[in-house]
Design a protein around this motif. Structure first.
Motif, PDB file in Angstrom:
ATOM      1  N   ILE A 222       0.870  -1.017  -0.188  1.00 33.37           N
ATOM      2  CA  ILE A 222       0.037   0.040   0.067  1.00 33.37           C
ATOM      3  C   ILE A 222       0.855   1.059  -0.013  1.00 33.37           C
ATOM      4  O   ILE A 222       1.751   1.525   1.038  1.00 33.37           O
ATOM      5  CB  ILE A 222      -0.991  -0.048   1.090  1.00 33.37           C
ATOM      6  N   VAL A 223       1.073   1.699  -1.063  1.00 33.50           N
ATOM      7  CA  VAL A 223       2.155   2.721  -1.145  1.00 33.50           C
ATOM      8  C   VAL A 223       1.510   4.192  -1.120  1.00 33.50           C
ATOM      9  O   VAL A 223       0.441   4.592  -2.026  1.00 33.50           O
ATOM     10  CB  VAL A 223       2.651   2.750  -2.617  1.00 33.50           C
ATOM     11  N   ILE A 224       2.020   4.983  -0.427  1.00 34.05           N
ATOM     12  CA  ILE A 224       1.572   6.414  -0.347  1.00 34.05           C
ATOM     13  C   ILE A 224       2.643   7.393  -1.360  1.00 34.05           C
ATOM     14  O   ILE A 224       3.571   7.284  -1.295  1.00 34.05           O
ATOM     15  CB  ILE A 224       1.784   6.927   1.083  1.00 34.05           C
ATOM     16  N   TYR A 225       1.820   7.751  -2.224  1.00 33.91           N
ATOM     17  CA  TYR A 225       2.438   8.614  -3.267  1.00 33.91           C
ATOM     18  C   TYR A 225       1.900  10.028  -3.569  1.00 33.91           C
ATOM     19  O   TYR A 225       0.542   9.892  -3.669  1.00 33.91           O
ATOM     20  CB  TYR A 225       2.343   7.797  -4.677  1.00 33.91           C
ATOM     21  N   ARG A 226       2.390  11.006  -3.264  1.00 33.40           N
ATOM     22  CA  ARG A 226       1.737  12.304  -3.236  1.00 33.40           C
ATOM     23  C   ARG A 226       0.678  12.570  -2.274  1.00 33.40           C
ATOM     24  O   ARG A 226      -0.430  12.907  -2.662  1.00 33.40           O
ATOM     25  CB  ARG A 226       1.533  12.661  -4.565  1.00 33.40           C
ATOM     26  N   GLY A 227       0.791  11.794  -1.264  1.00 35.88           N
ATOM     27  CA  GLY A 227      -0.356  11.978  -0.120  1.00 35.88           C
ATOM     28  C   GLY A 227      -1.662  11.326  -0.416  1.00 35.88           C
ATOM     29  O   GLY A 227      -2.458  11.305   0.285  1.00 35.88           O
ATOM     30  N   LYS A 228      -1.435  10.140  -1.462  1.00 31.17           N
ATOM     31  CA  LYS A 228      -2.914   9.125  -1.904  1.00 31.17           C
ATOM     32  C   LYS A 228      -2.160   7.899  -2.237  1.00 31.17           C
ATOM     33  O   LYS A 228      -1.092   7.662  -1.851  1.00 31.17           O
ATOM     34  CB  LYS A 228      -3.354   9.797  -3.031  1.00 31.17           C
ATOM     35  N   ILE A 229      -2.725   6.888  -1.941  1.00 33.07           N
ATOM     36  CA  ILE A 229      -2.472   5.591  -2.192  1.00 33.07           C
ATOM     37  C   ILE A 229      -2.476   5.260  -3.691  1.00 33.07           C
ATOM     38  O   ILE A 229      -3.457   5.309  -4.427  1.00 33.07           O
ATOM     39  CB  ILE A 229      -3.643   4.562  -1.645  1.00 33.07           C
TER      40      ILE A 229
END
Length: 97
Positions: A8-15
């Motif tokens: 579950i990758v947090i990327y730019r504040g989103k999943i």
């Protein structure tokens, strides 16, 4: 039966979600999903997750806390879920996305 890992990758504040090409012969073709990979040989969970995200998204990630253990829907393999964060701010589309 192998073992799998999922991020579950947090990327730019989103999943971060991936979507396989609809003409892919792989499972989940045309469907949005979280990134995951089978663990190969003696590699660690962290190595498998980094390989997966680098190959499929061009991302370098930091593997964080272990979230859960489950079973994959396709092969009934054990799957370990991890919270991850991206180091790089630019995505590269993989071959089957």
């Amino acid at each position: 039966m192998g073992r799998a890992v999922a991020a579950i990758v947090i990327y730019r504040g989103k999943i971060l979600l991936g979507k396989k090409r609809s003409d892919s012969q792989k499972v989940l073709a045309g469907i949005w999903h979280l990134r995951g990979e089978m663990v190969e040989g003696v590699e660690s969970d962290e190595e498998a997750l980094n390989r997966c995200l680098n190959e499929e998204c061009g991302l370098e990630i930091k593997v964080g806390r272990h979230l859960a253990v489950g079973v994959t829907p396709t092969s009934s393999s054990q799957i370990d879920w991890y919270e991850c964060s991206a180091f790089r701010d630019e995505l590269k589309i993989g071959s089957d996305l």
